[in-house]
Write a protein that holds these residues in place. Sequence first.
Motif, PDB file in Angstrom:
ATOM      1  N   SER A  31       0.634  -1.080   0.322  1.00 13.14           N
ATOM      2  CA  SER A  31      -0.565   0.457   0.293  1.00 13.14           C
ATOM      3  C   SER A  31       0.650   1.878   0.546  1.00 13.14           C
ATOM      4  N   LYS A  32       1.993   1.332  -0.075  1.00 17.10           N
ATOM      5  CA  LYS A  32       3.049   2.302   0.179  1.00 17.10           C
ATOM      6  C   LYS A  32       3.921   2.063  -0.808  1.00 17.10           C
ATOM      7  N   ALA A  33       3.791   1.597  -1.874  1.00 16.41           N
ATOM      8  CA  ALA A  33       4.292   1.813  -3.028  1.00 16.41           C
ATOM      9  C   ALA A  33       4.408   2.680  -3.452  1.00 16.41           C
ATOM     10  N   ASP A  34       3.355   3.566  -3.635  1.00 15.50           N
ATOM     11  CA  ASP A  34       3.432   4.580  -4.905  1.00 15.50           C
ATOM     12  C   ASP A  34       4.138   5.830  -4.413  1.00 15.50           C
ATOM     13  N   LEU A  35       4.264   5.767  -3.539  1.00 11.14           N
ATOM     14  CA  LEU A  35       4.078   7.077  -1.840  1.00 11.14           C
ATOM     15  C   LEU A  35       6.557   6.887  -2.139  1.00 11.14           C
ATOM     16  N   LEU A  36       6.330   4.972  -2.084  1.00 11.44           N
ATOM     17  CA  LEU A  36       8.472   5.028  -1.744  1.00 11.44           C
ATOM     18  C   LEU A  36       8.637   4.862  -3.520  1.00 11.44           C
ATOM     19  N   ARG A  37       8.074   4.828  -4.689  1.00 11.59           N
ATOM     20  CA  ARG A  37       8.360   5.686  -6.098  1.00 11.59           C
ATOM     21  C   ARG A  37       8.531   6.909  -6.092  1.00 11.59           C
ATOM     22  N   GLN A  38       7.753   8.163  -5.320  1.00 10.44           N
ATOM     23  CA  GLN A  38       7.808   9.288  -5.643  1.00 10.44           C
ATOM     24  C   GLN A  38       8.832   9.757  -4.382  1.00 10.44           C
ATOM     25  N   LEU A  39       9.606   8.638  -3.189  1.00 11.01           N
ATOM     26  CA  LEU A  39      11.010   9.153  -2.908  1.00 11.01           C
ATOM     27  C   LEU A  39      11.872   9.000  -3.582  1.00 11.01           C
ATOM     28  N   ALA A  41      12.511   5.399  -4.983  1.00 10.62           N
ATOM     29  CA  ALA A  41      12.187   3.716  -5.081  1.00 10.62           C
ATOM     30  C   ALA A  41      12.040   3.670  -6.570  1.00 10.62           C
ATOM     31  N   ASP A  42      13.455   2.833  -6.952  1.00  2.00           N
ATOM     32  CA  ASP A  42      13.133   2.289  -8.619  1.00  2.00           C
ATOM     33  C   ASP A  42      12.285   1.591  -8.662  1.00  2.00           C
ATOM     34  N   GLN A  43      11.622   0.102  -7.750  1.00  2.00           N
ATOM     35  CA  GLN A  43      10.923  -0.662  -7.389  1.00  2.00           C
ATOM     36  C   GLN A  43      10.866  -1.019  -5.975  1.00  2.00           C
ATOM     37  N   VAL A  44       9.858  -1.701  -5.896  1.00  2.00           N
ATOM     38  CA  VAL A  44       9.110  -1.658  -4.393  1.00  2.00           C
ATOM     39  C   VAL A  44       8.364  -3.200  -4.259  1.00  2.00           C
ATOM     40  N   ILE A  45       9.341  -3.491  -3.359  1.00  2.21           N
ATOM     41  CA  ILE A  45       8.536  -5.392  -3.602  1.00  2.21           C
ATOM     42  C   ILE A  45       7.428  -5.407  -2.108  1.00  2.21           C
ATOM     43  N   ASP A  46       6.840  -6.332  -1.555  1.00  3.27           N
ATOM     44  CA  ASP A  46       5.755  -5.965  -1.031  1.00  3.27           C
ATOM     45  C   ASP A  46       6.618  -6.889  -0.123  1.00  3.27           C
ATOM     46  N   ARG A  47       6.225  -6.860   1.486  1.00  2.00           N
ATOM     47  CA  ARG A  47       7.601  -6.888   2.475  1.00  2.00           C
ATOM     48  C   ARG A  47       6.421  -8.672   2.556  1.00  2.00           C
ATOM     49  N   ASN A  48       4.892  -9.012   2.007  1.00  2.00           N
ATOM     50  CA  ASN A  48       4.858 -10.267   2.280  1.00  2.00           C
ATOM     51  C   ASN A  48       5.446 -11.215   1.676  1.00  2.00           C
ATOM     52  N   ALA A  49       5.898 -10.800   0.662  1.00  2.00           N
ATOM     53  CA  ALA A  49       6.172 -11.556  -0.271  1.00  2.00           C
ATOM     54  C   ALA A  49       6.081 -12.998   0.161  1.00  2.00           C
ATOM     55  N   PRO A  50       5.693 -14.385  -0.439  1.00  2.00           N
ATOM     56  CA  PRO A  50       6.175 -15.743   0.074  1.00  2.00           C
ATOM     57  C   PRO A  50       7.483 -16.144  -0.552  1.00  2.00           C
ATOM     58  N   ASP A  51       8.251 -15.304  -1.474  1.00  2.00           N
ATOM     59  CA  ASP A  51      10.139 -16.160  -2.003  1.00  2.00           C
ATOM     60  C   ASP A  51      11.027 -14.201  -1.355  1.00  2.00           C
ATOM     61  N   LEU A  52      11.472 -13.711  -0.699  1.00  2.00           N
ATOM     62  CA  LEU A  52      11.308 -13.103  -0.025  1.00  2.00           C
ATOM     63  C   LEU A  52      12.731 -12.467  -1.479  1.00  2.00           C
ATOM     64  N   GLN A  54      14.409 -14.581  -3.885  1.00  2.00           N
ATOM     65  CA  GLN A  54      13.952 -14.484  -4.952  1.00  2.00           C
ATOM     66  C   GLN A  54      12.577 -13.114  -5.490  1.00  2.00           C
ATOM     67  N   ALA A  55      12.275 -12.257  -4.944  1.00  4.28           N
ATOM     68  CA  ALA A  55      11.843 -11.361  -5.423  1.00  4.28           C
ATOM     69  C   ALA A  55      12.844 -10.381  -5.485  1.00  4.28           C
ATOM     70  N   ILE A  56      14.000 -10.268  -4.351  1.00  4.06           N
ATOM     71  CA  ILE A  56      14.685  -9.264  -4.882  1.00  4.06           C
ATOM     72  C   ILE A  56      15.737  -9.467  -5.825  1.00  4.06           C
ATOM     73  N   ARG A  57      15.816 -10.893  -6.155  1.00  6.92           N
ATOM     74  CA  ARG A  57      16.629 -11.220  -7.733  1.00  6.92           C
ATOM     75  C   ARG A  57      15.709 -10.797  -8.486  1.00  6.92           C
ATOM     76  N   ASP A  58      14.320 -10.657  -8.767  1.00  3.13           N
ATOM     77  CA  ASP A  58      13.751 -11.046  -9.756  1.00  3.13           C
ATOM     78  C   ASP A  58      14.271  -9.042  -9.900  1.00  3.13           C
ATOM     79  N   ALA A  59      13.658  -8.256  -8.730  1.00  8.59           N
ATOM     80  CA  ALA A  59      13.698  -6.911  -8.756  1.00  8.59           C
ATOM     81  C   ALA A  59      15.259  -6.614  -9.430  1.00  8.59           C
TER      82      ALA A  59
END
Length: 170
Positions: A31-39, A41-52, A54-59
């Motif tokens: 829910s905070k992704a848009d504001l973090l991009r405005q600050l 951030a190039d990409q935002v990963i949901d902290r609840n990603a099932p495989d954090l 892999q999500a980092i490596r993908d991003a």
Amino acid sequence: VINGASGGVGSAAIQLCRLRGARVIAIASASKADLLRQLGADQVIDRNAPDLEQAIRDAAGGAVEVALDVVGGNSFMPLVNALCQGGRYSSSGSIAGPLVEFDLRQLVYKDLQLTGATIVPPGTMLRLVRLIEQDLLRPLLAQSFALKDLGKAQETFMQKQHVGNIVVET
């Protein structure tokens, strides 16, 4: 990658990393992704990603060079695992828990650097103030509370709905 990117430290870290020319991957609530991009951030990963990890490596398109963490707990090893050879991990907090399981082989075989970050070298605060004065760094105030409302401030912090700093004034 910045874990806990929506808090006061994390939101400042996004901006400071961008000033150094880094590509920033933020980890926070979706829910905070848009504001973090405005600050910045190039990409935002949901902290609840099932495989954090892999999500980092993908991003990142692979392993990352630096992980900044104010969260700790169960997210520690996915961050460490996502680091490249010679990567650096730095923690300035452990809001999800101070105890972690750690595979020492990651440290040894990847030649990682792990640091804590609470005491800053002399002159750091003056440099930060100058960046604020130059409008290059924008501290975010989520909410302010009177000292008598300290309990309410803590409840607000624990709800994790804010972006930026929660301040308690005397």
